[in-house]
Design a protein around this motif. Structure first.
Motif, short mmCIF file in Angstrom:
data_model
loop_
_atom_site.label_atom_id
_atom_site.label_comp_id
_atom_site.label_asym_id
_atom_site.label_seq_id
_atom_site.Cartn_x
_atom_site.Cartn_y
_atom_site.Cartn_z
N ASP A 91 0.85 -1.19 0.00
CA ASP A 91 0.00 0.00 0.00
C ASP A 91 0.89 1.24 0.00
O ASP A 91 1.25 1.78 1.05
CB ASP A 91 -0.91 -0.01 1.23
N ASP A 92 1.26 1.69 -1.19
CA ASP A 92 2.12 2.86 -1.29
C ASP A 92 1.74 3.68 -2.51
O ASP A 92 0.82 3.35 -3.25
CB ASP A 92 3.60 2.44 -1.34
N GLY A 93 2.49 4.76 -2.73
CA GLY A 93 2.18 5.66 -3.82
C GLY A 93 2.35 5.05 -5.20
O GLY A 93 1.62 5.40 -6.13
N PRO A 109 -1.72 13.17 -9.54
CA PRO A 109 -0.74 13.30 -8.46
C PRO A 109 0.24 12.14 -8.46
O PRO A 109 -0.15 10.97 -8.51
CB PRO A 109 -1.61 13.30 -7.20
N LEU A 110 1.52 12.45 -8.41
CA LEU A 110 2.57 11.46 -8.29
C LEU A 110 2.90 11.26 -6.81
O LEU A 110 2.58 12.11 -5.97
CB LEU A 110 3.83 11.91 -9.03
N PRO A 111 3.53 10.14 -6.44
CA PRO A 111 3.89 9.92 -5.04
C PRO A 111 4.77 11.04 -4.46
O PRO A 111 4.75 11.28 -3.25
CB PRO A 111 4.66 8.60 -5.08
N SER A 112 5.50 11.74 -5.30
CA SER A 112 6.35 12.83 -4.84
C SER A 112 5.56 14.05 -4.38
O SER A 112 6.09 14.96 -3.75
CB SER A 112 7.29 13.26 -5.98
N GLY A 113 4.25 14.08 -4.70
CA GLY A 113 3.42 15.23 -4.39
C GLY A 113 3.23 16.15 -5.57
O GLY A 113 2.33 17.00 -5.56
N LEU A 114 4.07 16.01 -6.58
CA LEU A 114 3.92 16.80 -7.79
C LEU A 114 2.89 16.17 -8.72
O LEU A 114 2.47 15.03 -8.52
CB LEU A 114 5.27 16.91 -8.51
N LEU A 115 2.47 16.92 -9.73
CA LEU A 115 1.54 16.38 -10.71
C LEU A 115 2.32 15.82 -11.90
O LEU A 115 3.41 16.29 -12.23
CB LEU A 115 0.58 17.46 -11.19
N GLY A 116 1.76 14.83 -12.53
CA GLY A 116 2.41 14.21 -13.69
C GLY A 116 1.41 13.47 -14.55
O GLY A 116 0.21 13.69 -14.46
N GLY A 117 1.90 12.57 -15.34
CA GLY A 117 1.04 11.78 -16.21
C GLY A 117 1.84 10.79 -17.01
O GLY A 117 3.02 10.53 -16.73
N LEU A 118 1.20 10.22 -18.02
CA LEU A 118 1.84 9.24 -18.91
C LEU A 118 1.81 9.76 -20.34
O LEU A 118 0.85 10.41 -20.75
CB LEU A 118 1.10 7.90 -18.86
N LYS A 119 2.87 9.46 -21.07
CA LYS A 119 2.92 9.77 -22.50
C LYS A 119 3.05 8.47 -23.24
O LYS A 119 4.00 7.70 -23.04
CB LYS A 119 4.10 10.69 -22.82
N PHE A 120 2.07 8.17 -24.09
CA PHE A 120 2.06 6.93 -24.86
C PHE A 120 2.43 7.20 -26.30
O PHE A 120 1.93 8.15 -26.91
CB PHE A 120 0.66 6.28 -24.80
N ASP A 128 11.27 3.07 -9.42
CA ASP A 128 10.13 3.95 -9.16
C ASP A 128 9.51 4.34 -10.49
O ASP A 128 9.93 5.29 -11.13
CB ASP A 128 10.57 5.20 -8.40
N ALA A 129 8.49 3.58 -10.87
CA ALA A 129 7.89 3.78 -12.19
C ALA A 129 7.20 5.13 -12.32
O ALA A 129 6.89 5.57 -13.44
CB ALA A 129 6.89 2.67 -12.48
N THR A 130 6.97 5.83 -11.20
CA THR A 130 6.29 7.12 -11.24
C THR A 130 7.26 8.29 -11.32
O THR A 130 6.85 9.44 -11.26
CB THR A 130 5.40 7.29 -10.00
N THR A 131 8.56 8.02 -11.44
CA THR A 131 9.55 9.09 -11.59
C THR A 131 9.57 9.55 -13.04
O THR A 131 9.80 8.75 -13.94
CB THR A 131 10.95 8.59 -11.20
#
Length: 285
Positions: A45-47, A269-280, A231-234
């Motif tokens: 259970d984590d970001g 929201p990313l686990p870091s607290g910043l906003l992000g997303g995915l580019k396909f 960290d796949a969310t970096t």
């Protein structure tokens, strides 16, 4: 359980959604994995998981294309929310007894868990579990009835071989040239290395292959630095699925799924607290 640290991350969402879509549409008579791993993994259970499988389930429910996939449907049917399926479980539950399976690994814990899973489901008669070099084993197996097979290659290191045998890249080239259908996962932590595997394969064979790739980006859709595979969310971290000898209909369907996956992760929201997303993006080479 060697892959548990990556389970249920966003890279696994694209990997398993694309894999399930492929086997559902292609309905192979024989299925093989070079690095099968375990049938399931605990979800921390984590970001990372909140952005990954759990985030996907929250967001995809409002997207009719993603909501209609077998991947989403299977996730909804899953009774336990503290575990995540591995690729063997995804495929076996999808194809059932109409297929024969060859699952290879060298990790004893994974092999034991695979054996217990197969016995519990009553599938020992259709599933062969091999303790040994999966690349070499699959290379030998697909020589018989190559058109019947679908192979999934998901190694820790694509360039590593056992006892001077073929590595994963060698196997993919063989599969391409022999007409065997396959999918191969790859990851990277530098945006400059995006599509590194399909580009490398394009230099070694003239047979066309298709790849769909997801890259974690910042809220502006950009990447300023490299990422981190752990960290796949970096932002700067990405992964892809390369497919060979499959139908145009399948790659078109996969492209649509990837585009919708990018859309539901816009400004997230990313686990870091910043906003992000995915580019396909996709690449055919």
């Amino acid at each position: 359980m060697t892959n548990s640290k990556h389970s249920a991350k966003v890279s696994e969402v694209w990997k398993h959604m694309a894999l399930v879509e492929a086997v559902t549409r292609l309905q192979p008579r024989r299925y093989a994995e070079t690095n099968a791993g375990s049938p399931s993994y605990p979800i921390v259970d984590d970001g990372e998981r909140s952005f990954g499988v759990r985030g996907f389930m929250r967001r995809a429910v409002d997207d009719p294309v993603l909501r209609s996939t077998r991947y989403f449907s299977r996730l909804q049917q899953q009774r336990r929310t503290d575990s995540s399926r591995g690729s063997p479980s995804w495929v076996i539950h999808e194809l059932g007894l109409g297929c024969r399976y060859l699952l290879c690994d060298i990790d004893q814990e994974s092999l034991d868990e695979l054996g217990a899973f197969v016995d519990a489901e009553g599938w020992r008669g259709v599933v062969e579990i091999v303790d040994g070099d999966g690349v070499a084993t699959v290379a030998r197996a697909v020589r018989q009835d190559p058109r019947d097979w679908f192979v999934f290659i998901d190694p820790f290191d694509h360039r590593t071989s056992i006892d001077n045998g073929p590595n994963a890249i060698d196997l993919v080239v063989r599969l391409l040239n022999s007409g065997v259908r396959f999918a191969c996962w790859y990851g990277y932590n530098e945006p400059t290395r995006r599509f590194w595997l399909p580009k490398l394969l394009g230099e070694r064979t003239d047979i066309e292959l298709w790849a769909g790739d997801i890259l974690t980006v910042d809220e502006n859709g950009a990447v300023d630095t490299g990422g981190h595979l752990g960290d796949a969310t970096t932002p700067g971290t990405g992964s892809g699925m390369a497919f060979g000898n499959v139908t145009v209909e399948l790659t078109a369907a996969l492209q649509a799924l990837g585009e919708h996956l990018e859309a539901i992760y816009t400004t997230t929201p990313l686990p870091s607290g910043l906003l992000g997303g995915l580019k396909f993006d996709t690449l055919t080479c």
